[in-house]
Design a protein around this motif. Structure first.
Motif, PDB file in Angstrom:
ATOM      1  N   ASP A  62       0.848  -1.227  -0.098  1.00  0.00           N
ATOM      2  CA  ASP A  62       0.002   0.010  -0.031  1.00  0.00           C
ATOM      3  C   ASP A  62       0.994   1.274  -0.083  1.00  0.00           C
ATOM      4  O   ASP A  62       0.354   2.217  -0.449  1.00  0.00           O
ATOM      5  N   SER A  63       2.022   1.183   0.596  1.00  0.00           N
ATOM      6  CA  SER A  63       2.698   2.374   0.554  1.00  0.00           C
ATOM      7  C   SER A  63       3.436   2.959  -0.544  1.00  0.00           C
ATOM      8  O   SER A  63       4.001   3.887  -0.407  1.00  0.00           O
ATOM      9  N   VAL A  64       3.302   1.938  -1.485  1.00  0.00           N
ATOM     10  CA  VAL A  64       3.930   2.432  -2.630  1.00  0.00           C
ATOM     11  C   VAL A  64       3.175   2.426  -4.065  1.00  0.00           C
ATOM     12  O   VAL A  64       3.492   2.776  -5.035  1.00  0.00           O
ATOM     13  N   LYS A  65       1.902   2.058  -3.786  1.00  0.00           N
ATOM     14  CA  LYS A  65       0.735   1.940  -5.037  1.00  0.00           C
ATOM     15  C   LYS A  65       0.655   3.384  -5.517  1.00  0.00           C
ATOM     16  O   LYS A  65       0.628   4.227  -5.086  1.00  0.00           O
ATOM     17  N   GLY A  66       0.811   3.357  -6.824  1.00  0.00           N
ATOM     18  CA  GLY A  66       0.520   4.604  -7.623  1.00  0.00           C
ATOM     19  C   GLY A  66       1.885   5.217  -8.206  1.00  0.00           C
ATOM     20  O   GLY A  66       1.977   5.895  -9.129  1.00  0.00           O
ATOM     21  N   ARG A  67       3.092   4.777  -7.424  1.00  0.00           N
ATOM     22  CA  ARG A  67       4.225   5.238  -7.756  1.00  0.00           C
ATOM     23  C   ARG A  67       5.314   4.438  -8.283  1.00  0.00           C
ATOM     24  O   ARG A  67       6.160   4.517  -8.781  1.00  0.00           O
ATOM     25  N   PHE A  68       5.148   3.093  -7.881  1.00  0.00           N
ATOM     26  CA  PHE A  68       5.730   1.987  -8.066  1.00  0.00           C
ATOM     27  C   PHE A  68       5.299   1.053  -9.252  1.00  0.00           C
ATOM     28  O   PHE A  68       4.232   0.778  -9.186  1.00  0.00           O
ATOM     29  N   THR A  69       6.008   0.500 -10.253  1.00  0.00           N
ATOM     30  CA  THR A  69       5.570  -0.132 -11.318  1.00  0.00           C
ATOM     31  C   THR A  69       6.814  -1.093 -11.481  1.00  0.00           C
ATOM     32  O   THR A  69       8.073  -0.917 -11.665  1.00  0.00           O
ATOM     33  N   ILE A  70       6.168  -2.518 -11.395  1.00  0.00           N
ATOM     34  CA  ILE A  70       7.068  -3.819 -11.331  1.00  0.00           C
ATOM     35  C   ILE A  70       6.830  -4.129 -13.108  1.00  0.00           C
ATOM     36  O   ILE A  70       5.429  -4.272 -13.568  1.00  0.00           O
ATOM     37  N   SER A  71       7.629  -4.621 -13.663  1.00  0.00           N
ATOM     38  CA  SER A  71       7.717  -5.081 -14.787  1.00  0.00           C
ATOM     39  C   SER A  71       8.828  -6.241 -15.242  1.00  0.00           C
ATOM     40  O   SER A  71       9.860  -6.135 -14.497  1.00  0.00           O
ATOM     41  N   ARG A  72       8.573  -6.932 -16.303  1.00  0.00           N
ATOM     42  CA  ARG A  72       9.703  -7.702 -16.907  1.00  0.00           C
ATOM     43  C   ARG A  72       9.815  -7.851 -18.061  1.00  0.00           C
ATOM     44  O   ARG A  72       8.726  -7.411 -18.935  1.00  0.00           O
ATOM     45  N   ASP A  73      11.157  -7.896 -18.747  1.00  0.00           N
ATOM     46  CA  ASP A  73      11.203  -8.235 -20.060  1.00  0.00           C
ATOM     47  C   ASP A  73      11.085  -9.583 -20.642  1.00  0.00           C
ATOM     48  O   ASP A  73      10.695 -10.398 -19.907  1.00  0.00           O
ATOM     49  N   ASN A  74      11.374  -9.946 -21.687  1.00  0.00           N
ATOM     50  CA  ASN A  74      11.152 -11.239 -22.253  1.00  0.00           C
ATOM     51  C   ASN A  74      12.193 -12.135 -22.043  1.00  0.00           C
ATOM     52  O   ASN A  74      12.413 -13.359 -22.408  1.00  0.00           O
ATOM     53  N   ALA A  75      13.305 -11.649 -21.550  1.00  0.00           N
ATOM     54  CA  ALA A  75      14.593 -12.323 -21.281  1.00  0.00           C
ATOM     55  C   ALA A  75      14.630 -12.635 -19.709  1.00  0.00           C
ATOM     56  O   ALA A  75      14.296 -13.644 -19.349  1.00  0.00           O
ATOM     57  N   ASP A  76      15.733 -11.768 -18.924  1.00  0.00           N
ATOM     58  CA  ASP A  76      16.137 -12.225 -17.653  1.00  0.00           C
ATOM     59  C   ASP A  76      16.153 -11.069 -16.611  1.00  0.00           C
ATOM     60  O   ASP A  76      16.733 -11.247 -15.809  1.00  0.00           O
ATOM     61  N   THR A  77      15.242  -9.826 -16.953  1.00  0.00           N
ATOM     62  CA  THR A  77      15.294  -8.793 -16.287  1.00  0.00           C
ATOM     63  C   THR A  77      14.157  -8.415 -15.849  1.00  0.00           C
ATOM     64  O   THR A  77      12.994  -8.282 -16.688  1.00  0.00           O
ATOM     65  N   VAL A  78      13.914  -8.213 -14.363  1.00  0.00           N
ATOM     66  CA  VAL A  78      12.645  -7.623 -13.952  1.00  0.00           C
ATOM     67  C   VAL A  78      13.011  -6.058 -13.388  1.00  0.00           C
ATOM     68  O   VAL A  78      14.331  -5.672 -13.030  1.00  0.00           O
ATOM     69  N   TYR A  79      12.340  -4.965 -13.764  1.00  0.00           N
ATOM     70  CA  TYR A  79      12.343  -3.616 -13.625  1.00  0.00           C
ATOM     71  C   TYR A  79      11.552  -3.178 -12.226  1.00  0.00           C
ATOM     72  O   TYR A  79      10.198  -3.870 -12.163  1.00  0.00           O
TER      73      TYR A  79
END
Length: 123
Positions: A62-79
């Motif tokens: 809850d403390s980061v909703k709206g400001r943080f976005t997690i994603s990943r590419d099709n290889a080996d990295t998560v952002y």
């Protein structure tokens, strides 16, 4: 062998943005949950976001909703994209991997951890 390496931290002014990266080995992103955690000086480690391996589902504290976005590419990295940074976001940020595919923010159940990347938010 599973390894995780974080990068992208730094010194940022309040209101700025950063994108943290978690490079993984072992071809795990389709199978493992990846979580982002942070630890501020003098505080306990806090889970902020995670992404499931099986379906890419995401979850945010809850403390980061709206400001943080997690994603990943099709290889080996998560952002982890962090926007509108606040001084209270100052911490060392860690990514972690759990062979249980569905994401959660229970740090003790993550088996693999990176070394962390430091984020400092200050004017």
């Amino acid at each position: 062998q599973v390894q995780l390496v974080e990068s992208g931290g730094g010194l940022v002014q309040p209101g700025g943005s950063l994108r943290l990266s978690c490079a993984t080995t072992g071809n795990i992103l389709d199978f493992y949950a990846i979580g982002w955690f942070r630890q501020a000086p003098g505080k306990e480690r806090e889970g902020v976001s995670c992404i499931s391996g099986s379906n890419g589902g995401t979850y945010y504290a809850d403390s980061v909703k709206g400001r943080f976005t997690i994603s990943r590419d099709n290889a080996d990295t998560v952002y982890l994209q962090i926007d509108d940074l606040k001084p209270e976001d100052t911490a060392v940020y860690y990514c972690a991997a759990d062979p249980w595919s569905y994401c959660h923010l229970i740090a003790a159940e993550y088996d693999y951890w990176g070394q962390g990347t430091r984020v400092t938010v200050s004017s």
